[in-house]
Design a protein around this motif. Structure first.
Motif, PDB file in Angstrom:
ATOM      1  N   ARG A  37     102.380  -9.196  -9.407  1.00  0.00           N
ATOM      2  CA  ARG A  37     102.475  -8.877  -7.970  1.00  0.00           C
ATOM      3  C   ARG A  37     103.863  -9.243  -7.434  1.00  0.00           C
ATOM      4  N   GLY A  38     104.509 -10.232  -8.062  1.00  0.00           N
ATOM      5  CA  GLY A  38     105.866 -10.612  -7.670  1.00  0.00           C
ATOM      6  C   GLY A  38     106.896  -9.526  -7.962  1.00  0.00           C
ATOM      7  N   TRP A  39     106.547  -8.555  -8.786  1.00  0.00           N
ATOM      8  CA  TRP A  39     107.428  -7.434  -9.087  1.00  0.00           C
ATOM      9  C   TRP A  39     107.301  -6.327  -8.053  1.00  0.00           C
ATOM     10  N   THR A  41     107.056  -4.100  -4.598  1.00  0.00           N
ATOM     11  CA  THR A  41     107.772  -4.000  -3.334  1.00  0.00           C
ATOM     12  C   THR A  41     106.955  -4.700  -2.243  1.00  0.00           C
ATOM     13  N   THR A  42     107.635  -5.261  -1.295  1.00  0.00           N
ATOM     14  CA  THR A  42     106.947  -5.916  -0.173  1.00  0.00           C
ATOM     15  C   THR A  42     106.542  -4.913   0.897  1.00  0.00           C
ATOM     16  N   GLU A  43     106.916  -3.649   0.715  1.00  0.00           N
ATOM     17  CA  GLU A  43     106.555  -2.603   1.666  1.00  0.00           C
ATOM     18  C   GLU A  43     105.160  -2.080   1.319  1.00  0.00           C
ATOM     19  N   ASP A  44     104.152  -2.519   2.065  1.00  0.00           N
ATOM     20  CA  ASP A  44     102.762  -2.153   1.778  1.00  0.00           C
ATOM     21  C   ASP A  44     102.557  -0.649   1.663  1.00  0.00           C
ATOM     22  N   ALA A  47     103.637   0.038  -1.987  1.00  0.00           N
ATOM     23  CA  ALA A  47     103.164  -0.828  -3.075  1.00  0.00           C
ATOM     24  C   ALA A  47     101.780  -0.384  -3.549  1.00  0.00           C
ATOM     25  N   HIS A 137     119.239  -3.845  -1.271  1.00  0.00           N
ATOM     26  CA  HIS A 137     118.096  -4.644  -1.703  1.00  0.00           C
ATOM     27  C   HIS A 137     117.900  -4.432  -3.199  1.00  0.00           C
ATOM     28  N   ALA A 140     112.431  -2.940  -6.794  1.00  0.00           N
ATOM     29  CA  ALA A 140     111.091  -3.512  -6.871  1.00  0.00           C
ATOM     30  C   ALA A 140     110.158  -2.438  -7.440  1.00  0.00           C
TER      31      ALA A 140
END
Length: 150
Positions: A37-39, A41-44, A47, A137, A140
């Motif tokens: 999950r750390g890999w 993207t933080t963009e829901d 992701a 950035h 991801a």
């Protein structure tokens, strides 16, 4: 740990190795899922955690694999943009600027070993990943594609 790169192919190859590698002797299935999950993207919106989770053995299978001390290492030989992705990008170059998600197909090898068979065996692997690389950035993982794109 994901590499800090802006190159989708470099990132895709590293992500494929992470998805193909595990060690039931060293950590739990839940811990592997948390690491993967750390890999993401933080963009829901982009992701697809479910597609990544689908790559990991179920808790029941993990328990059986752990009883045998099974582990896998992997290497990525080659990575490229699939032809279909390249054609789509040529037809609409601005489309990439909405999400900055690239399709990356990676081929490599997974080597699996277990108690009683330290040499184990090896299999070729191919996967197509969705890799997000926004300007300014690091890349991801957005998800694993449902089929391999050549």
């Amino acid at each position: 740990m994901p590499p800090r790169t802006h190159n989708p192919i470099v990132f895709g190859k590293a992500a494929a190795v992470a998805l193909w590698s595990y060690d039931t002797r060293a950590y739990s299935q839940a811990r592997l899922l948390a690491a993967l999950r750390g890999w993401l993207t933080t963009e829901d919106r982009y992701a697809d955690g479910a597609s990544v989770k689908a790559m990991v053995p179920s808790p029941v299978l993990w328990k059986e694999m752990a009883a045998n001390g099974q582990f896998a290492t992997a290497t990525a030989r080659e990575g490229h943009f699939p032809d279909s992705f390249t054609r789509a990008l040529q037809e609409d170059p601005a489309a990439i600027t909405r999400a900055y998600v690239y399709a990356v197909t990676v081929s490599g090898k997974q080597s699996i070993a277990w108690k009683g068979s330290p040499a184990g065996g090896a299999e070729s692997r191919v996967i197509t990943l969705a890799v997000q690389c926004r300007p300014h950035h690091p890349c991801a993982l957005a998800g694993v594609m449902p089929a391999v794109a050549p």
